[in-house]
Design a protein around this motif. Structure first.
Motif, PDB file in Angstrom:
ATOM      1  N   THR A 157       4.098  19.391  27.736  1.00 32.86           N
ATOM      2  CA  THR A 157       4.374  19.601  26.307  1.00 32.86           C
ATOM      3  C   THR A 157       3.200  19.213  25.407  1.00 32.86           C
ATOM      4  OG1 THR A 157       5.655  17.553  26.477  1.00 32.86           O
ATOM      5  CG2 THR A 157       6.896  19.594  26.222  1.00 32.86           C
ATOM      6  N   MET A 158       2.286  18.359  25.901  1.00 32.60           N
ATOM      7  CA  MET A 158       1.111  18.027  25.092  1.00 32.60           C
ATOM      8  C   MET A 158       0.223  19.251  24.875  1.00 32.60           C
ATOM      9  SD  MET A 158       1.243  15.058  23.885  1.00 32.60           S
ATOM     10  CE  MET A 158      -0.393  15.005  23.180  1.00 32.60           C
ATOM     11  N   MET A 159       0.408  20.295  25.684  1.00 27.93           N
ATOM     12  CA  MET A 159      -0.408  21.508  25.562  1.00 27.93           C
ATOM     13  C   MET A 159       0.181  22.500  24.553  1.00 27.93           C
ATOM     14  SD  MET A 159      -2.966  21.058  27.376  1.00 27.93           S
ATOM     15  CE  MET A 159      -3.541  20.010  28.711  1.00 27.93           C
ATOM     16  N   ASP A 160       1.337  22.190  23.979  1.00 30.65           N
ATOM     17  CA  ASP A 160       1.933  23.102  23.010  1.00 30.65           C
ATOM     18  C   ASP A 160       1.033  23.196  21.779  1.00 30.65           C
ATOM     19  OD1 ASP A 160       4.758  24.467  22.513  1.00 30.65           O
ATOM     20  OD2 ASP A 160       4.026  23.670  20.607  1.00 30.65           O
ATOM     21  N   PRO A 161       0.764  24.426  21.297  1.00 29.01           N
ATOM     22  CA  PRO A 161      -0.111  24.535  20.113  1.00 29.01           C
ATOM     23  C   PRO A 161       0.518  23.917  18.862  1.00 29.01           C
ATOM     24  CG  PRO A 161       0.658  26.715  20.831  1.00 29.01           C
ATOM     25  CD  PRO A 161       1.126  25.735  21.858  1.00 29.01           C
ATOM     26  N   GLU A 162       1.832  23.750  18.858  1.00 32.63           N
ATOM     27  CA  GLU A 162       2.504  23.118  17.717  1.00 32.63           C
ATOM     28  C   GLU A 162       2.924  21.694  18.084  1.00 32.63           C
ATOM     29  OE1 GLU A 162       2.762  24.409  14.686  1.00 32.63           O
ATOM     30  OE2 GLU A 162       1.716  26.218  15.333  1.00 32.63           O
ATOM     31  N   GLN A 163       1.987  20.952  18.669  1.00 30.64           N
ATOM     32  CA  GLN A 163       2.233  19.560  19.062  1.00 30.64           C
ATOM     33  C   GLN A 163       1.713  18.644  17.956  1.00 30.64           C
ATOM     34  OE1 GLN A 163      -0.901  17.685  20.434  1.00 30.64           O
ATOM     35  NE2 GLN A 163       0.373  15.984  19.803  1.00 30.64           N
ATOM     36  N   ARG A 164       2.530  17.713  17.541  1.00 30.54           N
ATOM     37  CA  ARG A 164       2.132  16.797  16.453  1.00 30.54           C
ATOM     38  C   ARG A 164       2.568  15.369  16.768  1.00 30.54           C
ATOM     39  NH1 ARG A 164       3.674  21.505  14.234  1.00 30.54           N
ATOM     40  NH2 ARG A 164       2.036  22.483  13.011  1.00 30.54           N
ATOM     41  N   ILE A 165       1.870  14.417  16.169  1.00 31.64           N
ATOM     42  CA  ILE A 165       2.279  13.017  16.290  1.00 31.64           C
ATOM     43  C   ILE A 165       3.185  12.695  15.094  1.00 31.64           C
ATOM     44  CG2 ILE A 165       1.501  10.615  16.361  1.00 31.64           C
ATOM     45  CD1 ILE A 165       0.804  12.226  18.922  1.00 31.64           C
ATOM     46  N   TRP A 166       4.420  12.374  15.418  1.00 37.68           N
ATOM     47  CA  TRP A 166       5.436  12.043  14.403  1.00 37.68           C
ATOM     48  C   TRP A 166       4.989  10.816  13.584  1.00 37.68           C
ATOM     49  CZ3 TRP A 166       8.442   7.411  15.524  1.00 37.68           C
ATOM     50  CH2 TRP A 166       9.421   7.120  14.557  1.00 37.68           C
ATOM     51  N   GLY A 167       5.142  10.907  12.270  1.00 36.38           N
ATOM     52  CA  GLY A 167       4.790   9.771  11.402  1.00 36.38           C
ATOM     53  C   GLY A 167       3.302   9.669  11.129  1.00 36.38           C
ATOM     54  N   PHE A 168       2.536  10.650  11.647  1.00 37.82           N
ATOM     55  CA  PHE A 168       1.095  10.723  11.381  1.00 37.82           C
ATOM     56  C   PHE A 168       0.756  12.152  10.957  1.00 37.82           C
ATOM     57  CE2 PHE A 168      -3.325  11.232  13.223  1.00 37.82           C
ATOM     58  CZ  PHE A 168      -3.969  10.448  12.287  1.00 37.82           C
ATOM     59  N   GLU A 169       1.186  13.104  11.806  1.00 38.03           N
ATOM     60  CA  GLU A 169       0.990  14.515  11.459  1.00 38.03           C
ATOM     61  C   GLU A 169       2.290  15.141  10.941  1.00 38.03           C
ATOM     62  OE1 GLU A 169      -2.241  16.126  14.578  1.00 38.03           O
ATOM     63  OE2 GLU A 169      -0.680  14.890  15.471  1.00 38.03           O
ATOM     64  N   THR A 170       3.369  14.360  10.925  1.00 36.38           N
ATOM     65  CA  THR A 170       4.624  14.799  10.297  1.00 36.38           C
ATOM     66  C   THR A 170       5.057  13.700   9.321  1.00 36.38           C
ATOM     67  OG1 THR A 170       6.306  13.705  11.665  1.00 36.38           O
ATOM     68  CG2 THR A 170       5.309  15.702  12.573  1.00 36.38           C
ATOM     69  N   ASN A 171       6.025  14.037   8.492  1.00 44.25           N
ATOM     70  CA  ASN A 171       6.550  13.062   7.527  1.00 44.25           C
ATOM     71  C   ASN A 171       7.755  12.328   8.141  1.00 44.25           C
ATOM     72  OD1 ASN A 171       6.787  11.747   5.020  1.00 44.25           O
ATOM     73  ND2 ASN A 171       6.201  13.632   3.953  1.00 44.25           N
ATOM     74  N   PHE A 172       8.356  11.430   7.354  1.00 45.71           N
ATOM     75  CA  PHE A 172       9.612  10.746   7.696  1.00 45.71           C
ATOM     76  C   PHE A 172       9.474   9.878   8.945  1.00 45.71           C
ATOM     77  CE2 PHE A 172      10.667  15.155   6.112  1.00 45.71           C
ATOM     78  CZ  PHE A 172      10.773  14.786   4.784  1.00 45.71           C
ATOM     79  N   GLY A 173       8.387   9.078   8.993  1.00 49.76           N
ATOM     80  CA  GLY A 173       8.072   8.239  10.149  1.00 49.76           C
ATOM     81  C   GLY A 173       8.912   6.973  10.224  1.00 49.76           C
ATOM     82  N   GLY A 174       8.529   6.092  11.149  1.00 47.86           N
ATOM     83  CA  GLY A 174       9.361   4.959  11.550  1.00 47.86           C
ATOM     84  C   GLY A 174       9.220   3.694  10.727  1.00 47.86           C
ATOM     85  N   LEU A 175       8.213   3.602   9.857  1.00 49.52           N
ATOM     86  CA  LEU A 175       8.086   2.398   9.026  1.00 49.52           C
ATOM     87  C   LEU A 175       8.982   2.590   7.800  1.00 49.52           C
ATOM     88  CD1 LEU A 175       4.274   1.771   9.479  1.00 49.52           C
ATOM     89  CD2 LEU A 175       6.070   0.135  10.044  1.00 49.52           C
ATOM     90  N   ALA A 176      10.278   2.410   8.000  1.00 50.82           N
ATOM     91  CA  ALA A 176      11.286   2.746   6.993  1.00 50.82           C
ATOM     92  C   ALA A 176      12.641   2.266   7.492  1.00 50.82           C
ATOM     93  CB  ALA A 176      11.324   4.266   6.803  1.00 50.82           C
ATOM     94  N   ASP A 177      13.634   2.333   6.608  1.00 50.51           N
ATOM     95  CA  ASP A 177      14.994   1.979   7.040  1.00 50.51           C
ATOM     96  C   ASP A 177      15.700   3.137   7.730  1.00 50.51           C
ATOM     97  OD1 ASP A 177      14.623  -0.539   6.072  1.00 50.51           O
ATOM     98  OD2 ASP A 177      15.684  -0.211   4.181  1.00 50.51           O
TER      99      ASP A 177
END
Ligand code: NAP
Length: 443
Positions: A157-177
């Motif tokens: 799955t790391m080879m998927d062209p739509e691979q992103r790191i959650w909370g870095f390349e996407t919004n709504f990450g883990g430093l939150a409630d």
């Protein structure tokens, strides 16, 4: 969120799933209109305490295959340091590009970015199509967000062209409630760990597992000698444990007697204090110094009884890469996942081709690798390396510590958890491993 938190604290996790989810929540953000705030400053002078905000944001709509998690604890990763100092790029570019890919992804393209790529918590809602997880499940999340609509991702799955790191390349990450994840990011929370301990391995443990152990990385085997840079840091503290656990011999590089002591506590015997031994791999900004590579290589041989590393676990990048390529054994592997000190590397290629060495690039981990890494934690074979936790309100200081390399192992962040020490449901397994779980504390 208080009602949800109280249900979790009372131990009634299923009840947490029945409580209405509020339309806003507390989160750590950076702001799009502040990306130039550090213009002209040196990297080390850019201060995450100024750019990271703790504020209320709107709860995102839940899409198919997604889950909302009540976050009890999270952890600082270096990617949050990069986001907070807007280097090498500000992360709003990632959100804008992601936002263009679909109607649902548009939710991520906002003037603020909720950061953070680790969590431990409880599922409170699942979107359409989620079968494997339900509200009330205690979970940790790995940070691979992947669409999998393209054939390329279906071996790895790391080879998927739509691979992103959650909370870095996407919004709504883990430093939150509250956090929004894809359900295929979820894994069971290790029962013998507290919320903050369980939240701390995720990103670095999975990355180190792929980089060192997986056949997608260096495929370490019993008997290998593994040179590990930053061996008491986030990645290195897991690489050191994988080497020891897998029958290899780590040669740990650190920069202080305290960090050397931590490596000894993990069971490592061969340790190089790069500060005390004062290696200077560059004689000036543009000129590497091969004499220093040789001095470093000679020191490794002195420690190993004459062996060169089968594997070099690389991430400091520019400052160390020339030495890493030089010291790897004939046929050895230099496996790299980062460039903390600079991404334009330089090395003497004669040592690479004449000695048939390989440079392997590695990045995070696929779900299978993340899950195997989490299983090792859950079985008590690999242990969290948490040294300290901060409340969410002090997240800027937590990121500052990591930015200034003033931390050991991992730095935790308490989100809904009001204090450390909560969330253990297997005290017997915990009692068995208490010394190892606590070995990064108070150093
Ligand atoms: N690609 C991925 O999936 C991935 C995943 C995780 C992390 N990363 C990246 O990997 C890097 C390290 O992450 P981390 O979580 O391990 O960070 P960390 O906790 O700060 O540990 C890194 C360690 O590297 C050592 N180091 C730093 N600069 C160095 C230099 N110039 N020369 C030699 N050693 C140096 C330091 O140890 P001593 O001072 O004790 O030597 C430091 O403790 C970051 O750039 C991060 O963004 C990438």
């Amino acid at each position: 969120m208080e009602k949800i938190r109280d249900a979790i604290l009372s131990g009634d996790l299923n009840a947490a799933g029945d409580i209405p989810v509020p339309d806003h929540y507390r989160a750590v953000t950076v702001h799009a209109d502040e990306v130039d705030m550090f213009a002209g400053l040196e990297t080390r002078d850019k201060d995450p305490r100024k750019s990271l905000h703790v504020e209320d944001v709107a709860t995102p709509e839940l899409g198919p295959g997604e889950a909302l998690i009540a976050v009890m604890a999270s952890a600082i990763n270096y990617n949050t340091v990069w986001t907070s100092i807007f280097e090498p790029l500000d992360t709003f570019g990632f959100l804008r590009r992601y936002g263009k890919t679909s109607e649902l992804a548009k939710r991520h393209d906002l003037p603020y970015h909720v950061v953070g790529s680790d969590l431990a918590g409880v599922v409170v809602r699942t979107g359409p199509g989620v079968q494997a997880w339900k509200p009330g499940d205690a979970v940790v999340a790995h940070c691979l967000s992947v669409e999998l609509e393209h054939p390329d991702g279906h071996n790895d799955t790391m080879m998927d062209p739509e691979q992103r790191i959650w909370g870095f390349e996407t919004n709504f990450g883990g430093l939150a409630d509250l956090a929004l994840v894809k359900s295929n990011q979820l894994m069971p929370k290790p029962a013998h760990l507290t919320w903050e301990e369980a939240a701390s391995p995720g990103l670095v443990n999975s990355t180190a597992y792929r980089q060192l152990v997986s056949h997608n990385g260096a495929a370490m085997k019993q008997g290998d000698t593994v040179l590990i840079w930053g061996a008491s840091g986030g990645l290195g503290s897991y690489a050191t444990q994988f080497a020891l656990n897998g029958g290899a011999t780590p040669v740990c590089v650190v920069s202080s007697p305290q960090k050397a002591e931590i490596c000894r506590r993990m069971g490592a015997e061969l340790i190089i204090d790069r500060a005390a031994e004062d290696y200077r791999f560059w004689s000036d900004e543009d000129t590497p110094d091969p004499r220093e590579w040789k001095r470093f290589g000679a020191r490794i041989r002195e420690l190993t009884g004459g062996e060169d590393p089968d594997i070099v676990f690389e991430h400091p990048g520019r400052e160390t890469f020339g030495a890493s390529v030089f010291v790897a054994r004939r046929g050895g592997t230099i496996v790299t996942c980062a460039s903390t000190s600079g991404f334009m590397h330089s090395y003497d290629n004669r040592y690479l081709w004449m000695h048939l060495k390989r440079i392997v690039g590695s990045h995070f981990a696929n779900y299978r690798e993340a899950s195997e890494a989490n299983r090792l934690i859950a079985k008590g074979k690999i242990h969290p390396t948490l040294s300290k936790s901060y409340p969410l309100t002090e997240v800027g200081q937590a990121a500052y510590d990591v930015h200034r390399n003033a931390h050991q192992g991992k730095v935790g962040v308490l989100c809904l958890a009001p204090e450390e020490g909560l969330g253990v449901t297997n005290p017997e397994l915990r009692a068995k491993h208490l010394t190892e779980i606590n070995r990064f504390r108070g150093v």
